[in-house]
Motif scaffolding. Structure first.
Motif, PDB file in Angstrom:
ATOM      1  N   UNK A  17       0.865  -1.090   0.000  1.00  0.00           N
ATOM      2  CA  UNK A  17       0.099  -0.184  -0.150  1.00  0.00           C
ATOM      3  C   UNK A  17       0.783   1.306   0.061  1.00  0.00           C
ATOM      4  N   UNK A  18       0.583   2.063  -0.929  1.00  0.00           N
ATOM      5  CA  UNK A  18       1.280   3.235  -0.989  1.00  0.00           C
ATOM      6  C   UNK A  18       2.478   3.348  -1.885  1.00  0.00           C
ATOM      7  N   UNK A  19       2.768   1.923  -2.337  1.00  0.00           N
ATOM      8  CA  UNK A  19       4.083   1.725  -3.279  1.00  0.00           C
ATOM      9  C   UNK A  19       3.572   2.204  -4.740  1.00  0.00           C
ATOM     10  N   UNK A  20       4.274   2.635  -5.855  1.00  0.00           N
ATOM     11  CA  UNK A  20       3.919   2.978  -6.962  1.00  0.00           C
ATOM     12  C   UNK A  20       5.082   2.269  -7.808  1.00  0.00           C
ATOM     13  N   UNK A  21       4.600   2.096  -9.213  1.00  0.00           N
ATOM     14  CA  UNK A  21       5.364   1.621 -10.287  1.00  0.00           C
ATOM     15  C   UNK A  21       5.267   2.531 -11.323  1.00  0.00           C
ATOM     16  N   UNK A  22       6.313   3.270 -11.812  1.00  0.00           N
ATOM     17  CA  UNK A  22       6.350   4.307 -12.699  1.00  0.00           C
ATOM     18  C   UNK A  22       6.612   3.537 -14.196  1.00  0.00           C
ATOM     19  N   UNK A  23       5.916   4.199 -15.144  1.00  0.00           N
ATOM     20  CA  UNK A  23       6.211   3.632 -16.711  1.00  0.00           C
ATOM     21  C   UNK A  23       5.916   4.778 -17.538  1.00  0.00           C
ATOM     22  N   UNK A  24       6.467   4.559 -18.556  1.00  0.00           N
ATOM     23  CA  UNK A  24       6.255   5.770 -19.875  1.00  0.00           C
ATOM     24  C   UNK A  24       5.705   4.877 -21.250  1.00  0.00           C
ATOM     25  N   UNK A  31       2.027   6.383 -13.626  1.00  0.00           N
ATOM     26  CA  UNK A  31       2.353   5.534 -12.329  1.00  0.00           C
ATOM     27  C   UNK A  31       0.864   4.780 -11.889  1.00  0.00           C
ATOM     28  N   UNK A  32       1.181   3.736 -11.496  1.00  0.00           N
ATOM     29  CA  UNK A  32       0.104   2.624 -11.188  1.00  0.00           C
ATOM     30  C   UNK A  32       0.510   2.198  -9.743  1.00  0.00           C
ATOM     31  N   UNK A  33      -0.487   1.800  -8.896  1.00  0.00           N
ATOM     32  CA  UNK A  33      -0.209   1.298  -7.650  1.00  0.00           C
ATOM     33  C   UNK A  33       0.647  -0.160  -7.840  1.00  0.00           C
TER      34      UNK A  33
END
Length: 127
Positions: A17-24, A31-33
């Motif tokens: 919870x609160x962690x994010x994945x960044x992608x382009x 960003x997505x949880x």
């Protein structure tokens, strides 16, 4: 042995919870949880497993006489497997940073522990 997958899935959501994945995509950054990314990966692996069994790459015992969908519980199993794999690789690849986040309560803005806790990825993680 009791089935602990539901308990593990709930624990996974709590821990991430609160962690994010960044992608382009193209030039746009999203960003997505983190938990959602694990669930989506598990879902698409389950879909690929169904397609593979439909096309005859392999068969499970319940598919011997005729094709049948792979049980939906395998979707959760895939999501949990991806989660465990991700955590193991992260700890193996960056053991000092993982320990620093747990043991370090503050620090310089350029410190790895501070960067790991920030909402934005570190400079090294940007494309």
């Amino acid at each position: 042995m009791p089935d602990a997958r539901l308990l593990l899935a709930v624990a996974m959501v709590i821990v991430t919870w609160g962690g994010w994945v960044y992608f382009t995509v193209g030039k746009v950054r999203y960003r997505m949880p983190l938990a959602l990314s694990f669930v989506l990966i598990g879902f698409f692996l389950w879909v690929a497993e169904n397609i593979s069994t439909l096309l005859g790459a392999w068969r499970y015992p319940h598919q011997i006489n005729a094709w049948a969908m792979v049980h939906p519980s395998k979707f959760g199993a895939w999501a949990l497997l991806v989660t465990v794999s991700f955590v193991l690789v992260a700890v193996w690849k960056h053991p000092r940073q993982v320990g620093a986040v747990a043991d370090h309560s503050g620090g310089d803005p350029g410190d790895d522990a501070t960067a790991a806790r920030s909402d934005e990825p570190s400079e090294a993680a940007r494309p």
